[in-house]
Design a protein around this motif. Structure first.
Motif, PDB file in Angstrom:
ATOM      1  N   PRO A  41       0.810  -1.221   0.000  1.00 31.87           N
ATOM      2  CA  PRO A  41       0.000   0.000   0.000  1.00 31.87           C
ATOM      3  C   PRO A  41       0.845   1.273   0.000  1.00 31.87           C
ATOM      4  CG  PRO A  41      -0.918  -1.590   1.528  1.00 31.87           C
ATOM      5  CD  PRO A  41       0.397  -2.154   1.061  1.00 31.87           C
ATOM      6  N   SER A  42       2.004   1.229   0.610  1.00 34.31           N
ATOM      7  CA  SER A  42       2.877   2.409   0.654  1.00 34.31           C
ATOM      8  C   SER A  42       3.458   2.749  -0.719  1.00 34.31           C
ATOM      9  CB  SER A  42       4.007   2.200   1.657  1.00 34.31           C
ATOM     10  OG  SER A  42       4.771   1.058   1.300  1.00 34.31           O
ATOM     11  N   ASP A  43       3.374   1.827  -1.664  1.00 35.98           N
ATOM     12  CA  ASP A  43       3.894   2.069  -3.013  1.00 35.98           C
ATOM     13  C   ASP A  43       2.872   2.721  -3.940  1.00 35.98           C
ATOM     14  OD1 ASP A  43       6.354   1.047  -2.320  1.00 35.98           O
ATOM     15  OD2 ASP A  43       5.934  -0.955  -3.134  1.00 35.98           O
ATOM     16  N   LEU A  44       1.618   2.872  -3.496  1.00 36.29           N
ATOM     17  CA  LEU A  44       0.614   3.527  -4.329  1.00 36.29           C
ATOM     18  C   LEU A  44       1.029   4.976  -4.552  1.00 36.29           C
ATOM     19  CD1 LEU A  44      -2.706   2.197  -2.722  1.00 36.29           C
ATOM     20  CD2 LEU A  44      -1.390   1.212  -4.615  1.00 36.29           C
ATOM     21  N   ASP A  45       0.895   5.447  -5.792  1.00 33.27           N
ATOM     22  CA  ASP A  45       1.317   6.817  -6.084  1.00 33.27           C
ATOM     23  C   ASP A  45       0.186   7.623  -6.711  1.00 33.27           C
ATOM     24  OD1 ASP A  45       1.788   7.176  -9.207  1.00 33.27           O
ATOM     25  OD2 ASP A  45       2.462   5.160  -8.690  1.00 33.27           O
ATOM     26  N   GLN A  46       0.280   8.916  -6.565  1.00 38.47           N
ATOM     27  CA  GLN A  46      -0.772   9.823  -7.001  1.00 38.47           C
ATOM     28  C   GLN A  46      -0.842   9.981  -8.509  1.00 38.47           C
ATOM     29  OE1 GLN A  46      -0.534  13.518  -4.840  1.00 38.47           O
ATOM     30  NE2 GLN A  46      -0.473  12.484  -2.863  1.00 38.47           N
ATOM     31  N   SER A  81      -4.383  10.056   0.921  1.00 34.31           N
ATOM     32  CA  SER A  81      -4.903  11.269   0.273  1.00 34.31           C
ATOM     33  C   SER A  81      -4.178  11.466  -1.050  1.00 34.31           C
ATOM     34  CB  SER A  81      -4.672  12.492   1.161  1.00 34.31           C
ATOM     35  OG  SER A  81      -5.378  12.371   2.372  1.00 34.31           O
ATOM     36  N   GLY A  82      -4.929  11.780  -2.081  1.00 38.44           N
ATOM     37  CA  GLY A  82      -4.341  11.983  -3.401  1.00 38.44           C
ATOM     38  C   GLY A  82      -4.345  10.733  -4.262  1.00 38.44           C
ATOM     39  N   ILE A  83      -4.679   9.584  -3.671  1.00 37.87           N
ATOM     40  CA  ILE A  83      -4.795   8.335  -4.429  1.00 37.87           C
ATOM     41  C   ILE A  83      -6.244   8.206  -4.897  1.00 37.87           C
ATOM     42  CG2 ILE A  83      -4.651   5.810  -4.316  1.00 37.87           C
ATOM     43  CD1 ILE A  83      -1.919   7.229  -4.081  1.00 37.87           C
ATOM     44  N   HIS A  84      -6.424   7.931  -6.187  1.00 42.43           N
ATOM     45  CA  HIS A  84      -7.761   7.757  -6.770  1.00 42.43           C
ATOM     46  C   HIS A  84      -7.933   6.313  -7.205  1.00 42.43           C
ATOM     47  CE1 HIS A  84      -7.134  12.089  -6.960  1.00 42.43           C
ATOM     48  NE2 HIS A  84      -8.455  12.175  -6.898  1.00 42.43           N
ATOM     49  N   PHE A  85      -9.123   5.773  -6.940  1.00 43.94           N
ATOM     50  CA  PHE A  85      -9.338   4.357  -7.225  1.00 43.94           C
ATOM     51  C   PHE A  85     -10.795   4.081  -7.571  1.00 43.94           C
ATOM     52  CE2 PHE A  85     -10.844   4.674  -2.957  1.00 43.94           C
ATOM     53  CZ  PHE A  85     -11.760   3.631  -2.784  1.00 43.94           C
ATOM     54  N   ALA A  86     -11.013   2.893  -8.109  1.00 44.57           N
ATOM     55  CA  ALA A  86     -12.344   2.348  -8.341  1.00 44.57           C
ATOM     56  C   ALA A  86     -12.293   0.875  -7.948  1.00 44.57           C
ATOM     57  CB  ALA A  86     -12.751   2.491  -9.801  1.00 44.57           C
ATOM     58  N   VAL A  87     -13.464   0.291  -7.692  1.00 43.22           N
ATOM     59  CA  VAL A  87     -13.529  -1.105  -7.263  1.00 43.22           C
ATOM     60  C   VAL A  87     -14.575  -1.843  -8.084  1.00 43.22           C
ATOM     61  CG1 VAL A  87     -14.074  -2.664  -5.341  1.00 43.22           C
ATOM     62  CG2 VAL A  87     -12.847  -0.550  -4.897  1.00 43.22           C
ATOM     63  N   PHE A  88     -14.210  -3.060  -8.497  1.00 44.66           N
ATOM     64  CA  PHE A  88     -15.162  -3.964  -9.138  1.00 44.66           C
ATOM     65  C   PHE A  88     -15.119  -5.277  -8.384  1.00 44.66           C
ATOM     66  CE2 PHE A  88     -16.975  -6.948 -12.069  1.00 44.66           C
ATOM     67  CZ  PHE A  88     -17.975  -6.209 -12.688  1.00 44.66           C
ATOM     68  N   LYS A 114      -8.345   7.529   3.427  1.00 41.71           N
ATOM     69  CA  LYS A 114      -8.490   8.813   2.739  1.00 41.71           C
ATOM     70  C   LYS A 114      -8.217   8.780   1.236  1.00 41.71           C
ATOM     71  CE  LYS A 114      -7.529  11.279   6.985  1.00 41.71           C
ATOM     72  NZ  LYS A 114      -6.630  12.168   7.679  1.00 41.71           N
ATOM     73  N   ALA A 115      -8.228   7.590   0.625  1.00 45.23           N
ATOM     74  CA  ALA A 115      -8.162   7.519  -0.836  1.00 45.23           C
ATOM     75  C   ALA A 115      -9.518   7.976  -1.374  1.00 45.23           C
ATOM     76  CB  ALA A 115      -7.851   6.103  -1.297  1.00 45.23           C
ATOM     77  N   THR A 116      -9.541   8.450  -2.607  1.00 42.55           N
ATOM     78  CA  THR A 116     -10.763   8.966  -3.225  1.00 42.55           C
ATOM     79  C   THR A 116     -11.294   7.965  -4.235  1.00 42.55           C
ATOM     80  OG1 THR A 116      -9.993  11.236  -2.969  1.00 42.55           O
ATOM     81  CG2 THR A 116     -11.732  10.851  -4.600  1.00 42.55           C
ATOM     82  N   GLN A 117     -12.521   7.535  -4.007  1.00 44.94           N
ATOM     83  CA  GLN A 117     -13.164   6.614  -4.939  1.00 44.94           C
ATOM     84  C   GLN A 117     -13.832   7.406  -6.056  1.00 44.94           C
ATOM     85  OE1 GLN A 117     -15.886   3.839  -3.165  1.00 44.94           O
ATOM     86  NE2 GLN A 117     -16.662   3.125  -5.141  1.00 44.94           N
ATOM     87  N   ILE A 118     -13.658   6.931  -7.275  1.00 47.45           N
ATOM     88  CA  ILE A 118     -14.351   7.515  -8.421  1.00 47.45           C
ATOM     89  C   ILE A 118     -15.319   6.472  -8.944  1.00 47.45           C
ATOM     90  CG2 ILE A 118     -14.106   8.469 -10.744  1.00 47.45           C
ATOM     91  CD1 ILE A 118     -11.387   9.533  -9.913  1.00 47.45           C
ATOM     92  N   GLY A 119     -16.540   6.885  -9.153  1.00 42.10           N
ATOM     93  CA  GLY A 119     -17.564   5.987  -9.682  1.00 42.10           C
ATOM     94  C   GLY A 119     -18.125   5.055  -8.629  1.00 42.10           C
TER      95      GLY A 119
END
Length: 152
Positions: A41-46, A81-88, A114-119
């Motif tokens: 998880p620490s490797d996720l980038d914006q 914060s600043g990470i954007h994601f979606a889930v299926f 605090k990641a931001t979900q889109i959709g």
């Protein structure tokens, strides 16, 4: 745009679906696929948009790979914060009480950090007889329109 398709699977269905999603996205985006067990998880980038694909296992649990990712996320106390994601999610309504709870747990863990979900979270129900890609590809089209609206 950089897109990472991250999957958690027990039977291989989530990985195969990521292959289908990659085929759809490859022409216009830089797309990578990885098992959630291979991602810290620490490797996720914006700079990357993350699409998380997970089945549910057992009693609505995450597959082992995805559970390992969520455990590391929760133990690390990361601020995404600043990470954007979606889930299926892949599930089966035959198990109505726990239907798609694996992908829900994954989504909630990202949101809690605090990641931001889109959709909307995409959901496949195996009991319908429809193939996962028949649900996921239209969901992806709608999702990418929302993502590109945010970027523009």
């Amino acid at each position: 745009m950089k897109i990472a398709l991250l999957y958690g699977t027990e039977s291989g269905n989530s990985e195969m679906l990521c292959d289908d999603l990659k085929d759809e996205l490859d022409a216009e985006h830089e797309v990578d696929i990885a098992n959630l067990s291979d991602v810290a998880p620490s490797d996720l980038d914006q700079e990357t948009f993350y699409i998380l694909v997970s089945s549910s296992h057992g009693n609505g649990d995450l597959p082992a790979a995805a559970a390992q990712f969520v455990d590391a996320l929760e133990a690390g106390g990361l601020d995404l914060s600043g990470i954007h994601f979606a889930v299926f999610g892949l599930g089966d309504m035959v198990f109505e009480a726990t239907f798609n709870q694996g992908s829900e747990r994954l989504m909630n863990a990202m949101l809690a950090h605090k990641a931001t979900q889109i959709g909307e979270r995409g959901l496949h129900d195996a009991s319908t007889g429809e193939m996962p890609e028949d649900i996921a590809l239209p969901w992806l089209e709608t999702l990418m329109a929302q993502v590109l609206d945010r970027v523009a």
